[in-house]
Design an enzyme around this catalytic site. Sequence first.
Site, PDB file in Angstrom:
ATOM      1  N   GLY A  34      51.748  45.163  40.687  1.00  0.00           N
ATOM      2  CA  GLY A  34      51.336  45.410  39.312  1.00  0.00           C
ATOM      3  C   GLY A  34      51.013  46.863  39.051  1.00  0.00           C
ATOM      4  O   GLY A  34      50.007  47.183  38.414  1.00  0.00           O
ATOM      5  N   ALA A  35      51.875  47.768  39.517  1.00  0.00           N
ATOM      6  CA  ALA A  35      51.543  49.195  39.496  1.00  0.00           C
ATOM      7  C   ALA A  35      52.478  50.019  38.623  1.00  0.00           C
ATOM      8  O   ALA A  35      52.626  51.215  38.820  1.00  0.00           O
ATOM      9  CB  ALA A  35      51.536  49.745  40.916  1.00  0.00           C
ATOM     10  N   TYR A  64      37.777  35.035  34.009  1.00  0.00           N
ATOM     11  CA  TYR A  64      38.148  36.216  34.794  1.00  0.00           C
ATOM     12  C   TYR A  64      37.195  36.402  35.968  1.00  0.00           C
ATOM     13  O   TYR A  64      37.628  36.633  37.111  1.00  0.00           O
ATOM     14  CB  TYR A  64      38.128  37.443  33.883  1.00  0.00           C
ATOM     15  CG  TYR A  64      38.425  38.748  34.590  1.00  0.00           C
ATOM     16  CD1 TYR A  64      39.717  39.074  34.972  1.00  0.00           C
ATOM     17  CD2 TYR A  64      37.402  39.665  34.854  1.00  0.00           C
ATOM     18  CE1 TYR A  64      39.997  40.279  35.602  1.00  0.00           C
ATOM     19  CE2 TYR A  64      37.676  40.872  35.482  1.00  0.00           C
ATOM     20  CZ  TYR A  64      38.963  41.168  35.850  1.00  0.00           C
ATOM     21  OH  TYR A  64      39.232  42.362  36.479  1.00  0.00           O
ATOM     22  N   ILE A  80      37.062  50.519  33.907  1.00  0.00           N
ATOM     23  CA  ILE A  80      38.040  51.526  34.316  1.00  0.00           C
ATOM     24  C   ILE A  80      38.607  52.225  33.083  1.00  0.00           C
ATOM     25  O   ILE A  80      38.997  51.574  32.103  1.00  0.00           O
ATOM     26  CB  ILE A  80      39.186  50.881  35.113  1.00  0.00           C
ATOM     27  CG1 ILE A  80      38.623  50.092  36.300  1.00  0.00           C
ATOM     28  CG2 ILE A  80      40.170  51.934  35.598  1.00  0.00           C
ATOM     29  CD1 ILE A  80      39.640  49.186  36.963  1.00  0.00           C
TER      30      ILE A  80
END
Length: 262
Positions: free
Chosen positions: A20-21, A163, A196
């Site tokens: 997932g980058a 989550y 983030i």
Amino acid sequence: MPNAVTNAVDYTGKTVVITGAAQGSGAGIAKRFAEAGADVVITYNRNDIAAQEKVSEFRKLGSKAAAYHLNQLNTETIDTVIRQIYQDYGRIDCLVNNAGIYPHQNVLDMSGQEWDAMMNSNARGAFFVSQSAAKVMKEQGGGAIINISSINATNPSDTLVHYGASKAAVEMITRGLAHSLGKYGIRVNCIAPGLIDAPGLDKNVPGWRESYSERAPLGRIATPADMGNVCIFLGSELASFVTGQVISVDGGVLLAPCYDWN
């Protein structure tokens, strides 16, 4: 002059896979590994254009980078993709399980489909990608797996209950894999980032940056590079006796007191 410490964080000749980058924090982690000399392999599910742009960026840093399509919800294809990476690069020294989803939903409105999608993407996906990489690492005599959790695994949020549950599962998966795979020379650890920084953060969730920064002793939110730095450590020989651990990368926000003593 190079020494045991500088050599430990030199990833030249090593292959690091980050799921997932194609963008976001995963791309930031991948860039950090490329800067450390690694041959960086990123996986993506939807955004092929962004993935190829990152590959070009990492190759300019000297990395033998590549992108592979991977839908980790399809367990039948995971082994095929991981085995192909192994054949193409000769080894997989480190896996970073970054891929996942992060949709908000009120607990009273959450559907079973939304719950299952979260758990399947974040917890089930991380387990089966780790399982596949571990088979390769066992053959080559060892490796490192780094899972990405969240401070939400231990600190609840009203719209992120599903989550948080998925990330709590990731942390237990980390401990279970560390215990099971240690005998093969495979270390498994986890980092739990706080908020983030990302494009659109201030627009999508106005006020979060300021609120978080006020509570965090270090006075700011996390960056993808902060996450990458800890991943560099956990994947290196400096962490050769570290396994089954969860490291918070949150600027100390969870240390915020319940009361304002000032």
